[in-house]
Design an enzyme around this catalytic site. Structure first.
Site, PDB file in Angstrom:
ATOM      1  N   CYS A  58     -89.658-101.706 -80.896  1.00  0.00           N
ATOM      2  CA  CYS A  58     -88.500-102.501 -81.266  1.00  0.00           C
ATOM      3  C   CYS A  58     -89.294-103.605 -82.199  1.00  0.00           C
ATOM      4  CB  CYS A  58     -88.149-103.559 -80.276  1.00  0.00           C
ATOM      5  SG  CYS A  58     -89.398-103.673 -78.891  1.00  0.00           S
ATOM      6  N   GLU A  73     -83.796-107.220 -74.000  1.00  0.00           N
ATOM      7  CA  GLU A  73     -84.405-107.248 -75.302  1.00  0.00           C
ATOM      8  C   GLU A  73     -84.022-106.247 -76.076  1.00  0.00           C
ATOM      9  OE1 GLU A  73     -86.668-105.640 -77.395  1.00  0.00           O
ATOM     10  OE2 GLU A  73     -88.340-105.360 -76.245  1.00  0.00           O
TER      11      GLU A  73
HETATM   12  P1  NAP Z   1     -79.466 -97.796 -75.169  1.00  0.00           P
HETATM   13  O1  NAP Z   1     -78.596 -96.488 -75.470  1.00  0.00           O
HETATM   14  O2  NAP Z   1     -79.102 -99.272 -75.170  1.00  0.00           O
HETATM   15  O3  NAP Z   1     -79.618 -97.734 -73.461  1.00  0.00           O
HETATM   16  C1  NAP Z   1     -80.469 -98.172 -72.461  1.00  0.00           C
HETATM   17  C2  NAP Z   1     -80.016 -98.228 -71.375  1.00  0.00           C
HETATM   18  O4  NAP Z   1     -78.881 -98.807 -71.005  1.00  0.00           O
HETATM   19  C3  NAP Z   1     -79.704 -96.704 -70.647  1.00  0.00           C
HETATM   20  O5  NAP Z   1     -79.863 -96.737 -69.384  1.00  0.00           O
HETATM   21  C4  NAP Z   1     -78.316 -96.900 -70.822  1.00  0.00           C
HETATM   22  O6  NAP Z   1     -77.569 -95.774 -69.993  1.00  0.00           O
HETATM   23  C5  NAP Z   1     -77.768 -98.191 -70.606  1.00  0.00           C
HETATM   24  N1  NAP Z   1     -76.774 -98.660 -71.190  1.00  0.00           N
HETATM   25  C6  NAP Z   1     -76.370 -98.631 -72.636  1.00  0.00           C
HETATM   26  N2  NAP Z   1     -75.317 -99.090 -73.238  1.00  0.00           N
HETATM   27  C7  NAP Z   1     -74.348 -99.395 -71.930  1.00  0.00           C
HETATM   28  C8  NAP Z   1     -73.297-100.089 -71.804  1.00  0.00           C
HETATM   29  N3  NAP Z   1     -72.480-100.325 -72.685  1.00  0.00           N
HETATM   30  N4  NAP Z   1     -72.962-100.133 -70.392  1.00  0.00           N
HETATM   31  C9  NAP Z   1     -73.846 -99.910 -69.436  1.00  0.00           C
HETATM   32  N5  NAP Z   1     -75.109 -99.456 -69.437  1.00  0.00           N
HETATM   33  C10 NAP Z   1     -75.488 -99.138 -70.775  1.00  0.00           C
HETATM   34  O7  NAP Z   1     -80.998 -97.618 -75.693  1.00  0.00           O
HETATM   35  P2  NAP Z   1     -81.649 -96.179 -75.735  1.00  0.00           P
HETATM   36  O8  NAP Z   1     -81.033 -94.940 -75.423  1.00  0.00           O
HETATM   37  O9  NAP Z   1     -82.967 -96.550 -75.184  1.00  0.00           O
HETATM   38  O10 NAP Z   1     -82.062 -96.016 -77.257  1.00  0.00           O
HETATM   39  C11 NAP Z   1     -80.879 -96.429 -78.217  1.00  0.00           C
HETATM   40  C12 NAP Z   1     -81.023 -97.374 -79.091  1.00  0.00           C
HETATM   41  O11 NAP Z   1     -81.590 -98.473 -78.616  1.00  0.00           O
HETATM   42  C13 NAP Z   1     -82.243 -96.879 -80.056  1.00  0.00           C
HETATM   43  O12 NAP Z   1     -81.449 -96.333 -81.412  1.00  0.00           O
HETATM   44  C14 NAP Z   1     -82.703 -98.174 -80.617  1.00  0.00           C
HETATM   45  O13 NAP Z   1     -81.817 -98.900 -81.489  1.00  0.00           O
HETATM   46  C15 NAP Z   1     -82.542 -99.258 -79.272  1.00  0.00           C
HETATM   47  N6  NAP Z   1     -83.888 -99.358 -78.627  1.00  0.00           N
HETATM   48  C16 NAP Z   1     -84.279-100.603 -78.691  1.00  0.00           C
HETATM   49  C17 NAP Z   1     -85.752-100.683 -77.959  1.00  0.00           C
HETATM   50  C18 NAP Z   1     -86.258-102.098 -77.949  1.00  0.00           C
HETATM   51  O14 NAP Z   1     -87.363-101.916 -77.438  1.00  0.00           O
HETATM   52  N7  NAP Z   1     -85.681-103.076 -78.031  1.00  0.00           N
HETATM   53  C19 NAP Z   1     -86.045 -99.620 -77.204  1.00  0.00           C
HETATM   54  C20 NAP Z   1     -85.428 -98.405 -77.355  1.00  0.00           C
HETATM   55  C21 NAP Z   1     -84.397 -98.485 -77.922  1.00  0.00           C
HETATM   56  P3  NAP Z   1     -76.095 -95.093 -70.168  1.00  0.00           P
HETATM   57  O15 NAP Z   1     -75.988 -95.150 -71.584  1.00  0.00           O
HETATM   58  O16 NAP Z   1     -76.269 -93.751 -69.445  1.00  0.00           O
HETATM   59  O17 NAP Z   1     -75.106 -96.221 -69.625  1.00  0.00           O
END
Ligand code: NAP
Length: 529
Positions: free
Chosen positions: A301, A264
């Site tokens: 989101c 999501e």
């Molecule tokens: P994120 O950077 O996507 O990370 C979420 C999880 O996935 C973390 O545990 C991260 O850990 C892991 N992850 C991310 N990229 C990865 C990859 N390429 N390979 C393996 N694991 C990976 O999200 P976030 O830190 O929560 O927030 C950053 C951005 O996400 C926000 O700026 C926003 O755009 C979006 N967001 C969306 C929602 C939603 O509800 N859809 C909610 C929160 C955030 P590691 O980075 O340690 O691997």
């Protein structure tokens, strides 16, 4: 209470690699203790244990799994204020919000306990044999949904309880009978550990195997990738960025045996303002819109990032109201520095685009030392929105763009060009809605949820909720990540043909002792068959 250890199948494993600490986004202070990246050997240990515990968990009486979920709700409550305080320190989410979110997490545990006790969720189908049927006899065939095996969960940064270690993903997977390995969110590892301990305590209380749950901490992508590509992982649940979700989808697809990733990933959640509504209450909608944009510092989101309305004096009133209300919103601390920097960078790009105007923003400057973001409301015209791709991607935070359209056909054209969305909203009178029915028809093809006279922020976890949408809002448009149907991500149908009654799973036996609703020879009934 928080040790920094990984919780692997009931064993506490000291963090040995790449130490890191959580950081208080308000003060930039490092929080004790140190955590570390779980090793690939630890990932393997957690998944081997999960696979080993699968039969014990799935074959345990449904009542035991229901009691586990209720015990988990009690264990979360028993963590008391210390859980709220740690989550507040790690995420800066206000205590009142966290208290409400804890209530939602607990209610989700109880909701899935009730769902599995009742039993109908597992889509029970019975077709009796017709041995006399000519020219070919019909066999006895019965079908139900069965759990798929170990599930890897990536919690969200913005919902540390309700979409975290004890969030919908973990709770519905375990309700179905799937063991879970959670990768803790690196921005709130202490909260993750406290909740992980609550899961283990509930498993112990109800006599279910501790190996059915593990929590591995880690920062950086290697651990997450290893969990997704591990041969014993059967499905993945993820909430976060498009980039992260897509990377995990690609990793899962590259396995020799690809598995589903239910990601999501968010969307721009367009809002359409129809003329009748603007005539009636433009200023009020403007106020409610800013409330939605700034809820949780815009870190939802379902945040309404783009608004469209027909050029008119009433749209001007709406913009003026939104700008005035934006000024009243004090800058607030975001979840972590990375998200705040991405917000600043994203809105800085918007500001450089010719044809974009800043209509209003928080009257006070954000304090970047306190990871604060100001509310920013922009205006533009449809041609600018259409010709600048970057305006059509989510900038996570309290910003939004109001877009002036010349005709209804313009609005429809924009709607048709949308990527998949979690939500779309329409503000109108009932007459507007009838007149603009073609817009609804377009949005049905684009969004998982369509809201009339409201905004997508605030999700009711219930049976009729769909939180998902066509890609890139989610990886698979059929499935929801919130509400009771989220359990369907972690099961698959199995048909039993010609089985003796006593060798069938209990819900498919003739007696129907659970009293679940079943489709028996194409007729829905709770009767014995
Ligand atoms: P994120 O950077 O996507 O990370 C979420 C999880 O996935 C973390 O545990 C991260 O850990 C892991 N992850 C991310 N990229 C990865 C990859 N390429 N390979 C393996 N694991 C990976 O999200 P976030 O830190 O929560 O927030 C950053 C951005 O996400 C926000 O700026 C926003 O755009 C979006 N967001 C969306 C929602 C939603 O509800 N859809 C909610 C929160 C955030 P590691 O980075 O340690 O691997």
């Amino acid at each position: 209470m928080i040790t920094g250890q990984h919780l692997i199948a009931g064993r506490e494993a000291a963090a040995s690699c790449s130490p890191f600490q959580a950081e208080n986004p308000t003060t930039s202070q490092k929080l004790e203790p140190h955590f570390g990246d779980a090793t690939l050997a630890e990932a393997d240990e957690a998944l081997q244990a999960a696979d080993g515990a699968f039969d014990a968990l799935r074959l345990a009486p449904v009542e035991t799994r229901a009691q586990f979920l209720e015990a988990l709700a009690d264990e979360i409550m028993a963590l008391g204020d210390s859980l709220l305080e740690r989550a507040h320190a790690e995420t800066a989410l206000p205590m009142a919000r966290l208290t409400g979110e804890r209530g939602r997490a607990i209610n989700q545990c109880k909701m899935f306990a009730a769902l599995i006790r009742e039993g109908s969720w597992s889509a029970l189908n019975i077709d009796h044999a017709q041995p006399e049927r000519a020219p070919v006899p019909k066999p006895d065939v019965r079908k139900m949904l069965l759990p798929i095996g170990p599930v890897v969960v990536f919690g969200a940064s913005n919902f540390p309880f309700a979409i975290g270690v004890v969030g919908t993903d973990t709770v519905c997977a375990m309700a179905a009978g799937c063991p879970v390995v959670v990768k803790g969110h690196p921005a709130h590892p202490g909260t993750c550990e406290m909740l992980g301990r609550a899961v283990l305590a509930a498993l112990r209380k109800t006599g279910l195997p501790e190996a059915s749950f593990s929590l591995l901490q880690g920062r950086g992508n290697e651990l997450g990738r290893a969990l997704v590509t591990h041969p014993l992982t059967q499905a993945v649940a993820f909430t976060g960025s498009l980039r992260g979700g897509r990377a995990l989808m690609d990793a899962a697809a590259s396995r020799p045996n690809p598995i589903p990733v239910y990601a999501e990933m968010g969307s721009i959640n367009p809002v359409f303002l129809l003329p009748g509504a603007l005539k009636e209450r433009a200023a009020k909608i403007g106020e409610a819109y800013v409330g939605s944009v700034t809820m949780g510092v815009g870190q939802f989101c379902t945040n309404p990032a783009v608004v469209l309305g027909l050029k008119s004096p009433e749209l001007g009133t709406f913009v003026q109201s939104a700008a005035e209300n934006a000024e009243k919103i004090a800058p607030q601390t975001m979840l972590h520095r990375g998200i705040c920097e991405a917000y600043e960078a994203g809105t800085a790009v918007w500001s450089t685009i010719s044809g974009i105007k800043l209509a209003g923003q928080s009257a006070t400057e954000p304090n970047s030392d306190a990871t604060q973001a100001a509310c920013r409301i922009y205006t533009t015209t449809l041609d600018v929105l259409e010709s600048n791709e970057e305006l059509r991607h989510e900038v996570f935070g309290p910003c939004s763009i109001v877009t002036e359209c010349s005709t209804l056909e313009d609005m429809l054209r924009f709607a048709r060009s949308l990527d998949g969305q979690l939500t779309a909203a329409i503000h109108g009178t009932p007459e507007d809605l009838r007149e603009y029915a073609p817009l609804v028809r377009v949005l049905e093809r684009k969004a998982g949820r369509i809201i009339f006279n409201g905004f997508g922020t605030g999700i009711e976890p219930c049976a009729s909720m769909h939180h998902g949408g066509p890609y890139p809002a989610a990886s698979h448009s059929f499935f929801t990540s919130i509400g009771t149907d989220s359990i369907l991500r972690f099961v698959r149908p199995v048909s039993y043909q010609g089985f003796p009654d006593d060798c069938l799973p209990t819900p498919l036996q003739n007696a129907n002792t659970p009293g679940a609703m079943r489709l028996v020879d194409n007729k829905l009934t709770r009767d014995a068959s």
